[in-house]
Design a protein around this motif. Structure first.
Motif, PDB file in Angstrom:
ATOM      1  N   GLN A 187       0.897  -1.106  -0.074  1.00 38.39           N
ATOM      2  CA  GLN A 187       0.143   0.110  -0.107  1.00 38.39           C
ATOM      3  C   GLN A 187       0.616   1.390   0.024  1.00 38.39           C
ATOM      4  O   GLN A 187       1.781   1.357   0.567  1.00 38.39           O
ATOM      5  N   TYR A 188       0.507   2.304  -0.519  1.00 36.81           N
ATOM      6  CA  TYR A 188       0.827   3.674  -0.516  1.00 36.81           C
ATOM      7  C   TYR A 188       0.694   4.207   0.784  1.00 36.81           C
ATOM      8  O   TYR A 188      -0.415   3.717   1.566  1.00 36.81           O
ATOM      9  N   PRO A 189       1.316   5.327   1.212  1.00 36.67           N
ATOM     10  CA  PRO A 189       1.122   5.732   2.313  1.00 36.67           C
ATOM     11  C   PRO A 189      -0.101   7.078   2.549  1.00 36.67           C
ATOM     12  O   PRO A 189       0.028   7.986   2.762  1.00 36.67           O
ATOM     13  N   VAL A 190      -1.083   6.514   2.148  1.00 38.80           N
ATOM     14  CA  VAL A 190      -2.593   7.016   2.116  1.00 38.80           C
ATOM     15  C   VAL A 190      -3.646   6.053   2.851  1.00 38.80           C
ATOM     16  O   VAL A 190      -3.682   4.884   2.606  1.00 38.80           O
ATOM     17  N   CYS A 191      -4.548   7.096   3.189  1.00 42.93           N
ATOM     18  CA  CYS A 191      -5.696   6.047   3.678  1.00 42.93           C
ATOM     19  C   CYS A 191      -6.586   5.688   2.291  1.00 42.93           C
ATOM     20  O   CYS A 191      -6.488   6.216   1.417  1.00 42.93           O
ATOM     21  N   LEU A 192      -7.429   4.775   2.675  1.00 43.56           N
ATOM     22  CA  LEU A 192      -8.485   4.110   1.600  1.00 43.56           C
ATOM     23  C   LEU A 192      -9.839   4.384   1.889  1.00 43.56           C
ATOM     24  O   LEU A 192      -9.928   3.927   3.146  1.00 43.56           O
ATOM     25  N   LEU A 207     -13.096   2.763   5.967  1.00 42.59           N
ATOM     26  CA  LEU A 207     -11.993   3.413   5.795  1.00 42.59           C
ATOM     27  C   LEU A 207     -10.810   2.929   6.384  1.00 42.59           C
ATOM     28  O   LEU A 207     -10.707   2.200   7.613  1.00 42.59           O
ATOM     29  N   TYR A 208      -9.806   2.560   5.453  1.00 44.82           N
ATOM     30  CA  TYR A 208      -8.512   1.917   5.923  1.00 44.82           C
ATOM     31  C   TYR A 208      -7.366   2.913   6.181  1.00 44.82           C
ATOM     32  O   TYR A 208      -7.065   3.835   5.347  1.00 44.82           O
ATOM     33  N   GLY A 209      -6.502   2.670   7.161  1.00 47.32           N
ATOM     34  CA  GLY A 209      -5.233   3.497   7.490  1.00 47.32           C
ATOM     35  C   GLY A 209      -4.327   2.822   6.590  1.00 47.32           C
ATOM     36  O   GLY A 209      -4.601   1.566   5.935  1.00 47.32           O
ATOM     37  N   VAL A 210      -3.106   3.081   6.985  1.00 46.10           N
ATOM     38  CA  VAL A 210      -1.785   2.519   6.032  1.00 46.10           C
ATOM     39  C   VAL A 210      -1.380   1.342   6.633  1.00 46.10           C
ATOM     40  O   VAL A 210      -1.457   1.063   7.855  1.00 46.10           O
ATOM     41  N   SER A 211      -0.999   0.294   5.846  1.00 40.69           N
ATOM     42  CA  SER A 211      -0.618  -1.030   6.431  1.00 40.69           C
ATOM     43  C   SER A 211       1.027  -0.978   6.074  1.00 40.69           C
ATOM     44  O   SER A 211       1.405  -0.536   5.311  1.00 40.69           O
ATOM     45  N   ARG A 212       1.556  -1.318   7.434  1.00 40.54           N
ATOM     46  CA  ARG A 212       3.173  -1.497   7.189  1.00 40.54           C
ATOM     47  C   ARG A 212       3.477  -2.429   6.247  1.00 40.54           C
ATOM     48  O   ARG A 212       4.733  -2.169   5.819  1.00 40.54           O
TER      49      ARG A 212
END
Length: 283
Positions: free
Chosen positions: A66-71, A81-86
């Motif tokens: 994933q890119y450094p953004v919420c989805l 609403l997704y946060g960033v996954s490490r």
């Protein structure tokens, strides 16, 4: 001397596709992708709309670096609403379905959620829960998207109407605040500067101390600058590994790794795959 990361390499894939750790043998889905309207470009990077048809008893795992953004993702069965996954984000597709996916800009996660985005790292929340997503009427948006998409999710006119609905729901968040525009610029600089390998270079470019940069990124994207730089390198690696003529040692050197072993360890930790194992999918 280390060659700048990605020097001489021109990708034919878009920014979403190269992050998708797709198995080219998987033909159970198709994805329509498009950009946002110009006036919401500070809030939205991209739309993607997958439609899938997985045979009975089978499953298709979709893994994304994933890119450094919420989805924001609204499907026929869930809205989140997704946060960033490490590491990687993973979704298992079964049966028939569709989704409207929105890749937000780095600035937008905090505006949508109303909290520091670090609270969403490696997790998702229900888009319809106004206590968790106060800035958007997620229940109303979800209902309208399902009404538009359900008859035929492959219809371009339905997809265009879905994009309009999402953009209308997000426009009240404009204009983006100064801090948000700064974090958008920071992330864009990292993603478009393949020679950038150190945090101090990023600090110097934007006139920020390292602690100030850390606080800003943890608030707006949920993770720090070292992760941001490492993620860009790994996405570039995933792109390069699709080239059947690319050698692992060459890729490692051009991405700024001290050696191939370090590159292999980083890639495996983030994706669960070795670089060689991922590359073998495309041979």
């Amino acid at each position: 001397m280390v060659t700048p990361a990605g020097a001489g390499h021109v990708s034919t894939r878009d920014d979403v596709e190269r992050a998708h750790l797709v198995d080219p043998a998987d033909h159970t889905f198709e994805i329509a992708r498009s950009g946002p309207s110009p006036d919401v470009a500070d809030l939205v990077r991209r739309f993607w709309m997958p439609v899938w048809d997985v045979p009975d008893g089978a499953a298709s795992e979709q893994r994304v670096l994933q890119y450094p953004v919420c989805l924001v993702v609204v499907s026929n069965t869930y809205a989140r609403l997704y946060g960033v996954s490490r590491g990687t984000s993973a979704t298992t597709l079964t049966g028939r379905g569709w989704a409207v996916g929105v890749m937000l800009q780095p600035a937008a996660g905090h505006l949508v959620s109303g909290v520091p985005v670090r609270r969403l790292t490696d997790r998702h929340v229900d888009l319809a829960d106004r206590s968790l997503v106060p800035a958007v009427d997620g229940a109303r948006l979800t209902g309208r998207l399902r009404q538009v998409m359900s008859p035929d999710p492959t219809d371009p006119s339905a997809q265009a109407e879905a994009r309009d609905l999402v953009e209308d729901a997000l426009r009240p968040l404009l204009p983006v605040d100064d801090e948000g525009r700064l974090v958008n610029a920071l992330v864009e600089h990292v993603e478009t500067s393949p020679g950038l390998l150190r945090v101090d270079e990023l600090c110097e470019r934007f006139g920020l101390g390292e602690r100030s940069l850390q606080r800003l990124l943890h608030k707006r994207i949920g993770l720090g600058p070292k992760w941001l730089i490492r993620r860009r390198r790994l996405q570039e690696a995933a792109d390069r590994l699709r080239d059947p003529d690319a050698g692992l040692a060459t890729i490692a050197a051009e991405l700024g790794y001290a050696d191939q072993a370090h590159f292999t360890r980083d890639f495996r930790l983030a994706t669960g795959l070795t670089p060689g194992g991922f590359a073998a999918r495309f041979r």
